[in-house]
Scaffold this active site. Structure first.
Site, PDB file in Angstrom:
ATOM      1  N   ALA A 144      -0.749  -4.115   3.493  1.00 31.33           N
ATOM      2  CA  ALA A 144      -2.184  -4.335   3.669  1.00 31.33           C
ATOM      3  C   ALA A 144      -2.849  -3.060   4.209  1.00 31.33           C
ATOM      4  CB  ALA A 144      -2.410  -5.496   4.638  1.00 31.33           C
ATOM      5  N   PRO A 145      -4.100  -2.767   3.792  1.00 28.24           N
ATOM      6  CA  PRO A 145      -4.958  -3.563   2.898  1.00 28.24           C
ATOM      7  C   PRO A 145      -4.776  -3.299   1.407  1.00 28.24           C
ATOM      8  CG  PRO A 145      -6.212  -1.728   3.798  1.00 28.24           C
ATOM      9  CD  PRO A 145      -4.821  -1.622   4.378  1.00 28.24           C
TER      10      PRO A 145
ATOM     11  N   ASP B  46       3.234  -7.773   4.450  1.00 34.07           N
ATOM     12  CA  ASP B  46       2.623  -7.321   5.690  1.00 34.07           C
ATOM     13  C   ASP B  46       2.846  -8.392   6.737  1.00 34.07           C
ATOM     14  OD1 ASP B  46       0.544  -4.822   6.149  1.00 34.07           O
ATOM     15  OD2 ASP B  46       0.393  -6.376   7.690  1.00 34.07           O
TER      16      ASP B  46
ATOM     17  N   CYS C 229       0.524   8.323   8.981  1.00 38.15           N
ATOM     18  CA  CYS C 229      -0.689   9.143   9.030  1.00 38.15           C
ATOM     19  C   CYS C 229      -0.801   9.773  10.421  1.00 38.15           C
ATOM     20  CB  CYS C 229      -1.925   8.328   8.666  1.00 38.15           C
ATOM     21  SG  CYS C 229      -2.158   6.828   9.606  1.00 38.15           S
TER      22      CYS C 229
ATOM     23  N   ASP D 205       8.091 -10.193   8.960  1.00 40.26           N
ATOM     24  CA  ASP D 205       8.386  -9.016   9.771  1.00 40.26           C
ATOM     25  C   ASP D 205       9.303  -8.130   8.928  1.00 40.26           C
ATOM     26  OD1 ASP D 205       9.507  -7.109  11.486  1.00 40.26           O
ATOM     27  OD2 ASP D 205       9.450  -8.459  13.208  1.00 40.26           O
TER      28      ASP D 205
ATOM     29  N   SER E 140      -4.312  -0.191  -0.620  1.00 45.09           N
ATOM     30  CA  SER E 140      -4.654   0.991  -1.422  1.00 45.09           C
ATOM     31  C   SER E 140      -3.418   1.575  -2.091  1.00 45.09           C
ATOM     32  CB  SER E 140      -5.281   2.075  -0.537  1.00 45.09           C
ATOM     33  OG  SER E 140      -6.505   1.635  -0.020  1.00 45.09           O
TER      34      SER E 140
ATOM     35  N   ASP F 262       5.232   2.703   4.561  1.00 48.80           N
ATOM     36  CA  ASP F 262       4.062   3.406   5.094  1.00 48.80           C
ATOM     37  C   ASP F 262       3.821   2.792   6.478  1.00 48.80           C
ATOM     38  OD1 ASP F 262       1.780   5.175   4.904  1.00 48.80           O
ATOM     39  OD2 ASP F 262       0.573   3.363   4.701  1.00 48.80           O
TER      40      ASP F 262
END
Lengths: 196, 312
Positions: free
Chosen positions: B108-109, B130, B238, B157, B111, B185
């Site tokens: 999620a979300p 998620d 990130c 999880d 992309s 990610d």
């Protein structure tokens, strides 16, 4: 919680369990859960209502979760399964007039050649905003129609085969409900845009 | 303390890094080729007078002159998806193929999930997981808007992800017992999003990082276990903190049977190698094959990305 295996239900008639995805039976003869549409009925419905060819769905399996909410999934998996989503919700069945979803029409509606209402710039803009409008010129069926418009960009020249539209080269916007000379927009709130 | 000052020792041009972190990010959209070709989407934007610049490393990633991708017909049709430029990187590193079975552990979300579906030609099976039920509705909404139909959404999880919903440990012919590829990610301290969220570092603390590292390690380990031998796992964040990046890779290299593999981003996208030393810790030399993305190199957000192969 779903237990192991299929579960031992004491009742003799299986019922639709709204919490899990069940694959649709191939044909009415194979139907076990009362009221559940068959794959054949779903494919025929798109073909009869919008002339979307049955082969369009060859790569998809069909599933029900919730009461009459039908999903198209580009793979196959075990049935039933208690995942949160499986492909795209395409259709609301188990009611007198089946209702296609905006997303299904945008993805698969390019192939439609029947019950496609082509809107001009202003009409399309109003439709995308979620507004209802008078549309007396329509002489096709009443009920759920595909609202479409012309949009710049030559789909024939597209490098992506899926992006080419054969039927008049219009792009589906969403689902309209046509009744008594009026076209009602069913674009969901979360998808509406002011494109004026 | 300003958290980003920690990284002065990693960068010879630290001032340029700091200056870039203070600049807002441009609005960027990715063309969703499940619904329209790049050419068609660009023509439609041109016709509406929406100005954009094509990034020099990806023809389908467009920088808009004005903010907000929302109000245009190509967006309404699901031909475009608003996505930060640098976040298009991990799906390219994953390189999913049509027909494969792929797991997005923290989806999620959506992309990156929808970009993976696009690269798979919407065939095969993509499992988008998620642990946050609230964010799953955004994942489903985005995927359906973009016309994705090969996605199964799960709410588990990721550290203990079970393939049971897909028939694992049954005799059913459709069962799935392992993934061909997996993307982790990971949730992170988000230092690299400072250009998008100026308050991203307000709650920064070393304690928070220490807490999140355990989750990152757990998810990456599970991804490696759930992927078949020879399969690919991509790890991305990130953030800049080596604790959350190279240290996590180093841990997994020791605990699981896997190796980091070389992978090059598209030409025109500049990255720095992973670091092998940080705060007195030394990491496996192969972490240099990972990519650090600093905001001043390509005028993007910050990012980290590594490609691993699962061994037999």
């Amino acid at each position: 919680m779903s237990g192991d295996g299929t579960g031992e239900n004491a009742s003799s008639t299986p019922e639709n369990d709204g919490q899990q995805f069940d694959r649709l039976p191939a044909t009415a003869d194979e139907r076990v859960v009362p009221g559940r549409p068959s794959r054949q009925e779903v494919v025929s419905w798109w073909a009869e209502r919008y002339e979307i060819s049955p082969e369009t769905w060859d790569g998809h399996t069909f599933w029900e979760k919730g009461n009459g909410k039908l999903w198209a999934f580009a793979a196959d998996t075990v049935s039933p399964t208690d995942v949160e989503g499986l492909g795209m919700r395409i259709l609301r069945a188990r009611q007198e007039h089946w209702k296609p979803s905006t997303n299904a029409v945008q993805r698969f509606g390019r192939e439609a050649t029947k019950n496609v209402v082509v809107l001009d710039v202003d009409e399309a803009t109003r439709f995308a905003k979620g507004e209802d409008q008078e549309l007396p010129r329509w002489d096709g069926d009443w009920g759920y129609v595909i609202a479409a418009h012309e949009i710049a960009g030559d789909s024939e020249a597209s490098e992506t085969p899926r992006a080419t539209g054969e039927a008049g080269d219009v792009e589906p916007i969403g689902v309209g409900l046509y009744l008594h000379g009026e076209l009602r927009s069913t674009v969901p709130k979360g998808r509406r845009e002011d494109l004026s | 303390m300003q958290p980003l000052e920690r990284y002065a020792s990693l960068l010879s041009d630290f001032d340029a890094f700091r200056a870039a972190c203070d600049r807002p990010l441009p609005s960027v959209v990715r063309v969703n080729t499940l619904k329209a070709s790049v050419e068609r989407a660009r023509e439609a934007l041109d016709a509406e007078g929406v100005a954009y610049e094509v990034t020099d490393w990806h023809p389908g990633v467009l920088r808009l002159d004005e903010r907000g991708p929302g109000t245009s017909w190509p967006y309404f049709h699901g031909w475009l998806h608003g996505q930060e430029e640098v976040s298009a990187l991990p799906a390219l590193a994953l390189d999913p193929q049509p027909g494969e079975v792929v797991w997005d552990a923290c989806a999620a979300p959506g992309s990156k999930t929808s970009q993976i579906a696009d690269l798979m030609d919407d065939t095969g099976l993509l499992v988008g997981n998620d642990n946050n039920l609230g964010r799953l509705s955004a994942l489903r909404h985005n995927a359906e808007r973009l016309g994705v139909t090969n996605l199964a959404v799960t709410n588990q999880d990721a550290r203990n992800f079970s393939l049971k919903p897909f028939g694992d440990r049954t005799e059913q012919p459709e069962r799935i017992e392992a993934f061909d590829r997996a993307l982790v990610d990971a949730p992170c301290s988000c230092e690299g999003t400072i250009r998008k969220n100026p308050d991203a570092l307000d709650r920064w603390s070393l304690e928070h990082i220490k807490g999140i590292v355990g989750i990152q390690k757990g998810i990456l380990r599970r991804a490696i276990q759930a992927t078949r031998p020879g399969g690919t796992v991509v790890y991305s964040t990130c953030t800049f903190a080596p604790e959350e990046n190279e240290a996590v890779l180093d841990h997994v290299l020791r605990e699981e049977d896997c190796e980091i593999r070389p992978w090059e981003p598209p030409e025109g996208f500049e990255t720095d190698p992973g670091v092998t030393e940080w705060k007195g810790e030394e990491y496996d030399p192969s972490v240099q094959l990972a990519h650090r993305v600093y905001p001043h190199r390509n005028d993007t957000g910050g990012f980290f990305c590594a490609r691993l192969e699962v061994m037999t």
